[in-house]
Design a protein around this motif. Sequence first.
Motif, PDB file in Angstrom:
ATOM      1  N   ASP A  90       0.819  -1.208   0.000  1.00  0.00           N
ATOM      2  CA  ASP A  90       0.000   0.000   0.000  1.00  0.00           C
ATOM      3  C   ASP A  90       0.853   1.259   0.000  1.00  0.00           C
ATOM      4  O   ASP A  90       0.519   2.244  -0.651  1.00  0.00           O
ATOM      5  CB  ASP A  90      -0.937   0.010   1.210  1.00  0.00           C
ATOM      6  N   CYS A  91       1.977   1.235   0.726  1.00  0.00           N
ATOM      7  CA  CYS A  91       2.834   2.415   0.835  1.00  0.00           C
ATOM      8  C   CYS A  91       3.552   2.715  -0.481  1.00  0.00           C
ATOM      9  O   CYS A  91       3.698   3.872  -0.865  1.00  0.00           O
ATOM     10  CB  CYS A  91       3.854   2.215   1.951  1.00  0.00           C
ATOM     11  N   PHE A  92       4.014   1.677  -1.176  1.00  0.00           N
ATOM     12  CA  PHE A  92       4.845   1.888  -2.356  1.00  0.00           C
ATOM     13  C   PHE A  92       4.090   1.773  -3.671  1.00  0.00           C
ATOM     14  O   PHE A  92       4.689   1.717  -4.736  1.00  0.00           O
ATOM     15  CB  PHE A  92       6.029   0.921  -2.337  1.00  0.00           C
ATOM     16  N   THR A  93       2.786   1.721  -3.603  1.00  0.00           N
ATOM     17  CA  THR A  93       1.967   1.733  -4.815  1.00  0.00           C
ATOM     18  C   THR A  93       0.930   2.845  -4.678  1.00  0.00           C
ATOM     19  O   THR A  93       0.775   3.432  -3.624  1.00  0.00           O
ATOM     20  CB  THR A  93       1.244   0.384  -5.031  1.00  0.00           C
ATOM     21  N   HIS A  94       0.267   3.105  -5.753  1.00  0.00           N
ATOM     22  CA  HIS A  94      -0.731   4.174  -5.747  1.00  0.00           C
ATOM     23  C   HIS A  94      -2.041   3.626  -6.276  1.00  0.00           C
ATOM     24  O   HIS A  94      -2.095   3.111  -7.388  1.00  0.00           O
ATOM     25  CB  HIS A  94      -0.256   5.332  -6.638  1.00  0.00           C
ATOM     26  N   LEU A  95      -3.088   3.719  -5.479  1.00  0.00           N
ATOM     27  CA  LEU A  95      -4.423   3.329  -5.909  1.00  0.00           C
ATOM     28  C   LEU A  95      -5.039   4.528  -6.605  1.00  0.00           C
ATOM     29  O   LEU A  95      -5.312   5.550  -5.982  1.00  0.00           O
ATOM     30  CB  LEU A  95      -5.285   2.886  -4.732  1.00  0.00           C
ATOM     31  N   ARG A  96      -5.187   4.433  -7.908  1.00  0.00           N
ATOM     32  CA  ARG A  96      -5.673   5.555  -8.709  1.00  0.00           C
ATOM     33  C   ARG A  96      -7.154   5.377  -8.987  1.00  0.00           C
ATOM     34  O   ARG A  96      -7.595   4.346  -9.468  1.00  0.00           O
ATOM     35  CB  ARG A  96      -4.895   5.606 -10.025  1.00  0.00           C
ATOM     36  N   SER A  97      -7.941   6.399  -8.681  1.00  0.00           N
ATOM     37  CA  SER A  97      -9.369   6.333  -8.982  1.00  0.00           C
ATOM     38  C   SER A  97      -9.581   6.699 -10.450  1.00  0.00           C
ATOM     39  O   SER A  97      -8.885   7.554 -10.998  1.00  0.00           O
ATOM     40  CB  SER A  97     -10.155   7.274  -8.077  1.00  0.00           C
ATOM     41  N   VAL A  98     -10.535   6.023 -11.061  1.00  0.00           N
ATOM     42  CA  VAL A  98     -10.838   6.245 -12.485  1.00  0.00           C
ATOM     43  C   VAL A  98     -12.340   6.405 -12.638  1.00  0.00           C
ATOM     44  O   VAL A  98     -13.107   5.557 -12.200  1.00  0.00           O
ATOM     45  CB  VAL A  98     -10.360   5.051 -13.350  1.00  0.00           C
ATOM     46  N   LEU A  99     -12.764   7.503 -13.242  1.00  0.00           N
ATOM     47  CA  LEU A  99     -14.168   7.720 -13.573  1.00  0.00           C
ATOM     48  C   LEU A  99     -14.287   7.616 -15.087  1.00  0.00           C
ATOM     49  O   LEU A  99     -13.589   8.318 -15.811  1.00  0.00           O
ATOM     50  CB  LEU A  99     -14.641   9.101 -13.113  1.00  0.00           C
ATOM     51  N   ARG A 100     -15.121   6.723 -15.574  1.00  0.00           N
ATOM     52  CA  ARG A 100     -15.278   6.531 -17.012  1.00  0.00           C
ATOM     53  C   ARG A 100     -16.742   6.709 -17.381  1.00  0.00           C
ATOM     54  O   ARG A 100     -17.601   6.105 -16.775  1.00  0.00           O
ATOM     55  CB  ARG A 100     -14.818   5.133 -17.403  1.00  0.00           C
ATOM     56  N   ARG A 101     -16.981   7.566 -18.360  1.00  0.00           N
ATOM     57  CA  ARG A 101     -18.337   7.803 -18.850  1.00  0.00           C
ATOM     58  C   ARG A 101     -18.330   7.710 -20.364  1.00  0.00           C
ATOM     59  O   ARG A 101     -17.336   7.973 -21.010  1.00  0.00           O
ATOM     60  CB  ARG A 101     -18.794   9.211 -18.482  1.00  0.00           C
ATOM     61  N   SER A 102     -19.452   7.361 -20.899  1.00  0.00           N
ATOM     62  CA  SER A 102     -19.584   7.407 -22.358  1.00  0.00           C
ATOM     63  C   SER A 102     -20.086   8.796 -22.738  1.00  0.00           C
ATOM     64  O   SER A 102     -20.436   9.611 -21.873  1.00  0.00           O
ATOM     65  CB  SER A 102     -20.562   6.335 -22.838  1.00  0.00           C
ATOM     66  N   PHE A 103     -20.129   9.076 -24.034  1.00  0.00           N
ATOM     67  CA  PHE A 103     -20.654  10.352 -24.499  1.00  0.00           C
ATOM     68  C   PHE A 103     -22.185  10.355 -24.543  1.00  0.00           C
ATOM     69  O   PHE A 103     -22.803  11.391 -24.690  1.00  0.00           O
ATOM     70  CB  PHE A 103     -20.109  10.683 -25.892  1.00  0.00           C
ATOM     71  N   ALA A 104     -22.789   9.171 -24.375  1.00  0.00           N
ATOM     72  CA  ALA A 104     -24.245   9.072 -24.432  1.00  0.00           C
ATOM     73  C   ALA A 104     -24.867   9.735 -23.200  1.00  0.00           C
ATOM     74  O   ALA A 104     -24.315   9.676 -22.099  1.00  0.00           O
ATOM     75  CB  ALA A 104     -24.682   7.614 -24.504  1.00  0.00           C
ATOM     76  N   PHE A 105     -26.004  10.355 -23.364  1.00  0.00           N
ATOM     77  CA  PHE A 105     -26.721  10.977 -22.264  1.00  0.00           C
ATOM     78  C   PHE A 105     -27.174   9.895 -21.292  1.00  0.00           C
ATOM     79  O   PHE A 105     -27.694   8.866 -21.676  1.00  0.00           O
ATOM     80  CB  PHE A 105     -27.931  11.767 -22.795  1.00  0.00           C
ATOM     81  N   ASP A 106     -26.971  10.127 -20.018  1.00  0.00           N
ATOM     82  CA  ASP A 106     -27.333   9.161 -18.984  1.00  0.00           C
ATOM     83  C   ASP A 106     -28.164   9.882 -17.933  1.00  0.00           C
ATOM     84  O   ASP A 106     -27.634  10.560 -17.064  1.00  0.00           O
ATOM     85  CB  ASP A 106     -26.072   8.571 -18.360  1.00  0.00           C
ATOM     86  N   SER A 107     -29.458   9.721 -17.973  1.00  0.00           N
ATOM     87  CA  SER A 107     -30.333  10.415 -17.036  1.00  0.00           C
ATOM     88  C   SER A 107     -30.246   9.856 -15.622  1.00  0.00           C
ATOM     89  O   SER A 107     -30.664  10.491 -14.675  1.00  0.00           O
ATOM     90  CB  SER A 107     -31.783  10.362 -17.532  1.00  0.00           C
ATOM     91  N   ASN A 108     -29.696   8.670 -15.462  1.00  0.00           N
ATOM     92  CA  ASN A 108     -29.576   8.044 -14.142  1.00  0.00           C
ATOM     93  C   ASN A 108     -28.148   8.067 -13.618  1.00  0.00           C
ATOM     94  O   ASN A 108     -27.775   7.257 -12.782  1.00  0.00           O
ATOM     95  CB  ASN A 108     -30.064   6.590 -14.199  1.00  0.00           C
ATOM     96  N   PHE A 109     -27.340   9.023 -14.076  1.00  0.00           N
ATOM     97  CA  PHE A 109     -25.925   9.038 -13.708  1.00  0.00           C
ATOM     98  C   PHE A 109     -25.712   9.041 -12.191  1.00  0.00           C
ATOM     99  O   PHE A 109     -24.845   8.356 -11.675  1.00  0.00           O
ATOM    100  CB  PHE A 109     -25.214  10.246 -14.324  1.00  0.00           C
ATOM    101  N   ALA A 110     -26.498   9.805 -11.479  1.00  0.00           N
ATOM    102  CA  ALA A 110     -26.310   9.934 -10.034  1.00  0.00           C
ATOM    103  C   ALA A 110     -26.537   8.619  -9.288  1.00  0.00           C
ATOM    104  O   ALA A 110     -25.999   8.418  -8.205  1.00  0.00           O
ATOM    105  CB  ALA A 110     -27.228  11.010  -9.480  1.00  0.00           C
TER     106      ALA A 110
END
Length: 120
Positions: A90-110
């Motif tokens: 845990d100390c010598f690595t990095h947990l990177r957060s990734v948010l991925r979305r498509s270009f399509a409209f998503d009314s339920n994103f939340a």
Amino acid sequence: MQEEIFGPILPVLEFDKLDDALASLRDRPTPLALYLFSADRVTQDRVLQATRSGGVCLNDTILHIVGKDLPFGGLGESGLGAYHGQASFDCFTHLRSVLRRSFAFDSNFATRRHVSACWA
């Protein structure tokens, strides 16, 4: 006792009152380790709650570093991070957060989960 000691010297300080010892510890930089010799569980808990240190040994010395599944490391001037087993990873690595979305409209994103994590 002006700088951190890595042995083979172990200073022993005596105090008449626990409050005096705790005040002395608060006036110093955070140590890499704290060793307390007391059979009284109330005293042990009080010292643990009133102090900060990299590691703690109750009624022993040094052995807090041998547990491969226990993190070992310091705080502040005693160093940063924790090592051994999973803590090293845990100390010598990095947990990177990734948010991925498509270009399509998503009314339920939340209400949908589009978040993942990966080790980088």
